[in-house]
Design an enzyme around this catalytic site. Structure first.
Site, PDB file in Angstrom:
ATOM      1  N   TYR A 105       0.852  -1.198   0.000  1.00  0.00           N
ATOM      2  CA  TYR A 105       0.000   0.000   0.000  1.00  0.00           C
ATOM      3  C   TYR A 105       0.892   1.253   0.000  1.00  0.00           C
ATOM      4  O   TYR A 105       1.895   1.303   0.728  1.00  0.00           O
ATOM      5  CB  TYR A 105      -0.910  -0.048   1.233  1.00  0.00           C
ATOM      6  CG  TYR A 105      -1.647   1.246   1.480  1.00  0.00           C
ATOM      7  CD1 TYR A 105      -2.424   1.818   0.475  1.00  0.00           C
ATOM      8  CD2 TYR A 105      -1.560   1.897   2.702  1.00  0.00           C
ATOM      9  CE1 TYR A 105      -3.093   3.016   0.699  1.00  0.00           C
ATOM     10  CE2 TYR A 105      -2.239   3.084   2.940  1.00  0.00           C
ATOM     11  CZ  TYR A 105      -2.999   3.636   1.920  1.00  0.00           C
ATOM     12  OH  TYR A 105      -3.651   4.827   2.137  1.00  0.00           O
ATOM     13  N   LYS A 202     -11.216  -2.213   5.998  1.00  0.00           N
ATOM     14  CA  LYS A 202     -11.523  -2.922   4.761  1.00  0.00           C
ATOM     15  C   LYS A 202     -12.471  -4.092   5.033  1.00  0.00           C
ATOM     16  O   LYS A 202     -13.559  -3.869   5.491  1.00  0.00           O
ATOM     17  CB  LYS A 202     -10.202  -3.340   4.106  1.00  0.00           C
ATOM     18  CG  LYS A 202      -9.173  -2.179   4.002  1.00  0.00           C
ATOM     19  CD  LYS A 202      -9.713  -1.061   3.159  1.00  0.00           C
ATOM     20  CE  LYS A 202      -8.861   0.187   3.019  1.00  0.00           C
ATOM     21  NZ  LYS A 202      -7.892   0.576   3.981  1.00  0.00           N
TER      22      LYS A 202
HETATM   23  O1  P1T Z   1      -6.343   3.291   5.665  1.00  0.00           O
HETATM   24  P1  P1T Z   1      -5.866   2.578   6.918  1.00  0.00           P
HETATM   25  O2  P1T Z   1      -6.965   1.969   7.714  1.00  0.00           O
HETATM   26  O3  P1T Z   1      -4.944   3.425   7.738  1.00  0.00           O
HETATM   27  O4  P1T Z   1      -5.021   1.303   6.411  1.00  0.00           O
HETATM   28  C1  P1T Z   1      -3.809   1.393   5.729  1.00  0.00           C
HETATM   29  C2  P1T Z   1      -3.604   0.175   4.883  1.00  0.00           C
HETATM   30  C3  P1T Z   1      -2.758  -0.835   5.349  1.00  0.00           C
HETATM   31  N1  P1T Z   1      -2.556  -1.962   4.653  1.00  0.00           N
HETATM   32  C4  P1T Z   1      -3.147  -2.159   3.458  1.00  0.00           C
HETATM   33  C5  P1T Z   1      -2.888  -3.431   2.697  1.00  0.00           C
HETATM   34  C6  P1T Z   1      -4.022  -1.195   2.932  1.00  0.00           C
HETATM   35  O5  P1T Z   1      -4.601  -1.439   1.757  1.00  0.00           O
HETATM   36  C7  P1T Z   1      -4.250   0.003   3.661  1.00  0.00           C
HETATM   37  C8  P1T Z   1      -5.127   1.085   3.144  1.00  0.00           C
HETATM   38  N2  P1T Z   1      -5.440   0.989   1.793  1.00  0.00           N
HETATM   39  C9  P1T Z   1      -6.243   1.851   1.097  1.00  0.00           C
HETATM   40  C10 P1T Z   1      -6.838   2.916   1.650  1.00  0.00           C
HETATM   41  C11 P1T Z   1      -6.428   1.530  -0.320  1.00  0.00           C
HETATM   42  O6  P1T Z   1      -7.371   2.033  -0.961  1.00  0.00           O
HETATM   43  O7  P1T Z   1      -5.622   0.756  -0.843  1.00  0.00           O
END
Ligand code: P1T
Length: 385
Positions: A105, A202
Site C-alpha cells: 500500500y 476494509k
Molecule cells: O487506511 P488505513 O486503515 O490506515 O489502512 C492502511 C492500509 C494498510 N494496509 C493495506 C494493505 C491497505 O490497503 C491500507 C489502506 N489501503 C487503502 C486505503 C487503499 O485504498 O488501498
C-alpha cells in the site's frame, strides 16, 4: 460460547468471537461504552478499566474477536491501519533493518521511507516471490520481515510458511499485512508469522463506515510491549468505531464468500474483453502464483486488478464510466469500488522502484449481484470506446 472458541468453524467464530452478554445488563451485543474514564473506589481500585486510552470494554470485545479470528492469543485495535503499522514498527530500533515485499500500500511505503527511515531504520524492498532473493537479502541487523499477500495493488502472492522459516532462521520476526485476504481466507499466524496486521477499515469492518487497524500475535513478550505502545502512543479507536467493526465481523464469512464469487466472475469477464491488456486475480490460472493461492488461501478474494489498452487516459475514462463501481479509494466494503492506483492510493510510490503502471485499474468487488457488476463493467468498457 465462553469456552474454547478455537474449536468452532470460522462462520461460527465470526458471529460469536469476543462478544459475551454484557455482565451488567445481559445485553447480547457488547454495548458502546461511550466514556473517557472509569470511577475508582479508592486510588488504583477499579473494575479493570481506569482511562479509555488504556482500555475500554467495547475495545476489549473487538480485540478478543480479532485475536480469535486470526487464531491468535492477543489482539490490539488501533484508530487506523497506519496507526497499527506504525506501532508495530516501534519494535524496530534505529540501526536495525527491515525487509519489505516490493509491492505494498502506498501509505505503508510512505511511512517506511518518509517517516521511519528518518529515525535510522533501514528498509529494503525486495521480490519476495523469489525465495532465493529473500534468503540473500538478510543482514545481521535484520529485525523484521514485512509483507502483504495478496499485495496492494498488484495482487502478488508470497509464500508465508517458507518466508516465516527463513525469517526465523535468520533471527528476524515476520509480519503479514492480511488486509486483502482477511482471516476468512488466510490465517498467517497458523503458517508461522509472528504478527498479523490489518486495516480493519476494509473487509473486517466491511461496510465503508469506519477506519481502524489491528495487530494480532501469539508472542506474549511482543504483545506486552505493543500493548504498552498502544497506550503510550495513543492511536486507539473510539468505542463507536469498535462497535461498528464488531458488528461488521459477524457477517465476515458470508461476505467473503460473495466477494470471492464476484471477484472470480468479474475476473473471468475481464480476461476475455478486448479492451483489457492483462487481468491479475489469484483465482485465474493465468496468475503466476495460482498454485500458491490454492495452497495458502481458502478463496481468491474480491480484489481484481487489470491493465487496459490506451494507457492512463483510457483507464481514467473507464473508471469514470462505471455506475455501480464507485470511483473511490479503499476496498473491502459491501459496495463495489474502482480506482486508479498510480494517481490515487499509490501516488506515494510514483518515481520509486515500486511505481505501478498508469493504465492499472483496481476494483474491489462488493457483494452485489455478480451479473450486475459484469454488466456495469461491460457498459463502462464499451462506452469508453
Ligand atoms: O487506511 P488505513 O486503515 O490506515 O489502512 C492502511 C492500509 C494498510 N494496509 C493495506 C494493505 C491497505 O490497503 C491500507 C489502506 N489501503 C487503502 C486505503 C487503499 O485504498 O488501498
Amino acid at each position: 460460547m465462553s469456552t474454547n472458541k478455537q474449536a468452532f468453524d470460522f462462520e461460527t467464530l465470526a458471529v460469536h468471537a469476543g462478544v459475551e452478554p454484557d455482565p451488567l445488563t445481559g445485553a447480547v451485543m457488547t454495548p458502546i461504552y461511550q466514556t473517557s474514564t472509569f470511577a475508582q473506589s479508592d486510588v488504583g481500585v477499579h473494575k479493570g478499566y481506569d482511562y479509555a486510552r488504556s482500555g475500554n470494554p467495547t475495545r476489549t470485545a473487538l480485540q478478543n474477536a480479532l485475536a480469535t479470528l486470526e487464531g491468535g492469543r492477543y489482539g490490539l485495535s488501533f484508530s487506523s491501519g497506519m496507526a497499527a503499522i506504525d506501532t508495530l514498527l516501534r519494535l524496530v530500533q534505529p540501526g536495525e533493518h527491515v525487509l519489505v515485499g516490493n509491492d505494498v500500500y502506498g501509505g505503508t511505503y510512505r511511512l517506511f521511507t518518509k517517516v521511519l527511515a528518518g529515525y535510522g531504520i533501514d528498509f529494503d524492498f525486495i521480490e519476495m516471490s523469489d525465495l532465493a532473493v529473500v534468503e540473500n537479502a538478510f543482514r545481521p541487523k535484520t529485525r523484521l520481515v514485512w509483507l502483504e499477500t495478496p499485495t496492494n495493488p498488484l495482487l502478488k502472492l508470497f509464500d508465508i510458511a517458507a518466508i516465516a522459516d527463513m525469517a526465523h532462521a535468520n533471527g528476524a520476526q515476520f509480519a503479514v499485512d492480511n488486509t486483502f485476504a482477511s482471516p476468512a481466507l488466510q490465517q498467517p499466524l497458523q503458517l508461522g508469522a509472528d504478527f498479523v496486521v490489518h486495516s480493519t477499515t476494509k473487509y473486517i469492518g466491511g461496510h465503508s463506515d469506519v477506519v481502524g487497524g489491528a495487530l494480532i500475535t501469539n508472542d506474549e513478550t511482543a504483545h506486552d510491549r505493543l500493548k504498552f505502545l498502544q497506550n503510550a502512543i495513543g492511536a486507539v479507536p473510539g468505542p463507536q468505531d469498535c462497535f461498528l467493526t464488531l458488528r461488521g465481523i459477524k457477517t465476515l464469512a458470508l461476505r467473503m464468500a460473495q466477494h470471492c464469487r464476484n471477484g472470480l466472475q468479474v475476473a473471468q469477464f475481464l480476461a476475455d474483453h478486448p479492451a483489457v491488456e492483462r487481468v491479475i486475480y489469484p483465482g485465474l490460472e493465468s496468475h503466476p502464483q495460482f498454485d500458491l493461492a490454492r495452497r495458502q488461501m481458502a478463496g481468491p478474494g474480491g480484489m481484481v486488478s487489470f491493465t487496459v489498452h490506451g494507457g492512463e487516459t483510457q483507464a481514467r475514462i473507464i473508471a469514470n464510466k462505471t455506475e455501480l463501481f464507485t470511483l473511490a479509494e479503499s476496498l473491502g466494503g459491501v459496495e463495489s469500488l474502482i480506482e486508479l492506483p498510480a494517481p490515487m492510493t499509490h501516488a506515494s510510490v510514483a518515481d520509486s522502484p515500486l511505481a505501478v503502471p498508469g493504465n492499472l485499474i483496481r476494483i474491489s468487488c462488493g457483494i452485489e449481484s455478480g451479473d450486475d457488476l459484469v454488466k456495469d463493467l461491460a457498459h463502462a468498457l464499451s462506452a469508453a470506446g
